[in-house]
Design an enzyme around this catalytic site. Structure first.
Site, PDB file in Angstrom:
ATOM      1  N   ARG A 170      33.345 -61.112  17.736  1.00 25.82           N
ATOM      2  CA  ARG A 170      34.064 -62.034  18.621  1.00 25.82           C
ATOM      3  C   ARG A 170      33.418 -63.416  18.681  1.00 25.82           C
ATOM      4  O   ARG A 170      32.194 -63.546  18.659  1.00 25.82           O
ATOM      5  CB  ARG A 170      34.142 -61.444  20.039  1.00 25.82           C
ATOM      6  CG  ARG A 170      34.993 -60.198  20.115  1.00 25.82           C
ATOM      7  CD  ARG A 170      34.879 -59.490  21.453  1.00 25.82           C
ATOM      8  NE  ARG A 170      35.796 -58.347  21.508  1.00 25.82           N
ATOM      9  CZ  ARG A 170      35.512 -57.133  21.032  1.00 25.82           C
ATOM     10  NH1 ARG A 170      34.317 -56.894  20.497  1.00 25.82           N
ATOM     11  NH2 ARG A 170      36.404 -56.162  21.098  1.00 25.82           N
TER      12      ARG A 170
ATOM     13  N   HIS B  14      37.177 -60.784  14.549  1.00 23.77           N
ATOM     14  CA  HIS B  14      37.223 -60.399  13.127  1.00 23.77           C
ATOM     15  C   HIS B  14      38.013 -61.377  12.260  1.00 23.77           C
ATOM     16  O   HIS B  14      38.733 -60.973  11.352  1.00 23.77           O
ATOM     17  CB  HIS B  14      37.784 -58.987  12.982  1.00 23.77           C
ATOM     18  CG  HIS B  14      36.912 -57.921  13.571  1.00 23.77           C
ATOM     19  ND1 HIS B  14      35.542 -58.035  13.664  1.00 23.77           N
ATOM     20  CD2 HIS B  14      37.219 -56.701  14.107  1.00 23.77           C
ATOM     21  CE1 HIS B  14      35.045 -56.939  14.209  1.00 23.77           C
ATOM     22  NE2 HIS B  14      36.037 -56.124  14.499  1.00 23.77           N
TER      23      HIS B  14
ATOM     24  N   HIS C 288      34.163 -52.665   8.036  1.00 25.58           N
ATOM     25  CA  HIS C 288      34.632 -52.016   9.259  1.00 25.58           C
ATOM     26  C   HIS C 288      35.131 -50.598   8.982  1.00 25.58           C
ATOM     27  O   HIS C 288      36.249 -50.237   9.357  1.00 25.58           O
ATOM     28  CB  HIS C 288      35.741 -52.855   9.901  1.00 25.58           C
ATOM     29  CG  HIS C 288      35.875 -52.678  11.375  1.00 25.58           C
ATOM     30  ND1 HIS C 288      36.390 -51.528  11.939  1.00 25.58           N
ATOM     31  CD2 HIS C 288      35.562 -53.505  12.406  1.00 25.58           C
ATOM     32  CE1 HIS C 288      36.405 -51.667  13.260  1.00 25.58           C
ATOM     33  NE2 HIS C 288      35.903 -52.857  13.571  1.00 25.58           N
TER      34      HIS C 288
ATOM     35  N   ASP D 261      30.731 -50.349  22.442  1.00 20.97           N
ATOM     36  CA  ASP D 261      31.270 -51.428  21.602  1.00 20.97           C
ATOM     37  C   ASP D 261      30.309 -52.594  21.775  1.00 20.97           C
ATOM     38  O   ASP D 261      30.658 -53.647  22.302  1.00 20.97           O
ATOM     39  CB  ASP D 261      32.689 -51.805  22.013  1.00 20.97           C
ATOM     40  CG  ASP D 261      33.403 -52.652  20.956  1.00 20.97           C
ATOM     41  OD1 ASP D 261      32.761 -52.974  19.930  1.00 20.97           O
ATOM     42  OD2 ASP D 261      34.574 -52.997  21.157  1.00 20.97           O
TER      43      ASP D 261
ATOM     44  N   GLU E 240      28.561 -51.650  12.110  1.00 19.15           N
ATOM     45  CA  GLU E 240      28.825 -52.886  11.376  1.00 19.15           C
ATOM     46  C   GLU E 240      27.570 -53.762  11.338  1.00 19.15           C
ATOM     47  O   GLU E 240      27.128 -54.272  12.369  1.00 19.15           O
ATOM     48  CB  GLU E 240      29.970 -53.646  12.045  1.00 19.15           C
ATOM     49  CG  GLU E 240      31.242 -52.838  12.199  1.00 19.15           C
ATOM     50  CD  GLU E 240      32.080 -53.315  13.373  1.00 19.15           C
ATOM     51  OE1 GLU E 240      32.490 -54.496  13.366  1.00 19.15           O
ATOM     52  OE2 GLU E 240      32.295 -52.511  14.308  1.00 19.15           O
TER      53      GLU E 240
END
Length: 344
Positions: free
Chosen positions: A83, A108, A179, A248, A314
């Site tokens: 982000r 992304h 991803h 996350d 990631e």
């Protein structure tokens, strides 16, 4: 003798352009399938300890689903992974506004990031899949023309290597990653997997998952310095887990950011005996526990993907780095003409 890389037609995009599928096989039990749309890895197949083979990444079995409803399964992420707050940043004194595709933020790479583009594919030295994409100046709001090259290769030790190398003609920001949603069991939930992350710090986030501060993992559900069953931590009443509906978050890896490959994470499924180790040149790692899978997507083999059926690890620079003063914890993501950017 079967060539290390095989190619076949996979389908046509809505505008008629042809998409190819490439199959890489290391000859020792590891096989990878990737398509030229988004550089998407549609399958990563390997045997369990007892020998049965399974696909350990989530995905679809047709191009239409990847084009119309893909929640980033298997894609190359760019021009900027993760982000950027408000979709805005300053570069050399000039404000830049990006497309907004995650509420008020850019996620992304924007509405049509690199995972929604058709890449040019070539086979190098019979065993390396080279993917190339040119992102023109102003695409999704990013400045400068960026020529991105990504290579996939398999090693005899059942390793899958990804090498990223973009070049630009004007200053821009770049943060490339992959991803994949992993499930080492091949089906069902990943929450019984054991995860280890080589990091003593992570970035806390606000309600919109934008980093706010760096915190120690000690004494929190974010401490994965030792192998830990994911579900043993996931249900703890921690405000950070509540905000993200699970994990996350971004971990600041302990290793030096010196261009070398260093251990970042290890994931293991005790039932199948499959394990995966991640090494990276990047300074950080995003762990996403598949929180927003809700059973509405039917994947390969007819599976309905539900919350926790796959997880992402990631390798990256930290989210929102373009809006942070550059220091040891927030290394720059600016790429200038003539500079060399390499990530593996």
């Amino acid at each position: 003798m079967t060539p290390p890389i095989q190619c076949r037609e996979y389908g046509h995009m809505p505008d008629g352009r042809l998409v190819h599928e490439y199959t890489l096989d290391n000859g020792a039990g590891l096989r990878l399938k990737a398509i030229s749309y988004g550089g998407i890895v549609t399958a990563l197949e390997l045997p369990a300890a007892r020998g049965d083979v399974a696909n350990v990444v989530l995905g679809f079995d047709n191009l239409d689903d990847y084009v119309e409803r893909n929640p980033h399964f298997g894609i190359i992420v760019g021009r900027y992974g993760n982000r950027i707050a408000g979709g805005r940043f300053m570069l050399d004194g000039q404000a830049r506004q990006l497309s907004l595709n995650d509420g008020h933020h850019c996620l992304h790479g924007g509405e049509r990031g690199f995972g929604r583009r058709l890449w040019t594919a070539e086979i190098e030295q019979d065993a390396v899949l080279k993917l190339s994409y040119v992102s023109e100046d102003g695409e999704e709001g990013f400045p400068g023309r960026l020529e991105a090259t990504v290579r996939y290769s398999l090693g005899p030790d059942r390793s899958w290597r990804i090498d990223y190398e973009p070049r630009c003609d004007r200053p821009t920001v770049v943060n490339l990653t992959h991803h994949d949603y992993f499930n080492l069991a091949g089906a069902g939930s990943v929450l019984s997997h054991r995860l280890q992350i080589a990091a003593r710090r992570y970035t806390e986030v606000d309600a919109q998952l934008i980093p706010t501060a760096i915190a120690e993992v000690a004494g929190t559900p974010f401490d994965f310095r030792a192998p830990t069953v994911i579900e043993s931590r996931l249900r703890q009443p921690h405000p950070q887990l509540q905000r993200a509906k699970g994990y996350d978050h971004n971990w600041l890896l302990d290793h030096p950011f010196d261009g070398g490959l260093h251990p970042a994470a290890r994931l293991e499924d005790p039932q199948s005996g499959r394990a995966m180790e991640i090494t990276t040149t990047e300074p950080a790692l995003q762990f996403y526990s598949g929180n927003f899978l809700d059973g509405s997507l039917r994947g390969s083999g007819g599976q309905l993907y539900r919350q926790g059926d796959g997880l992402c690890l990631e390798t990256q620079h930290s989210p929102d780095s373009p809006n942070r003063p550059v220091d040891q914890d927030w290394p720059s993501t600016v790429l200038r003409p003539g500079q060399r950017y390499r990530s593996s």
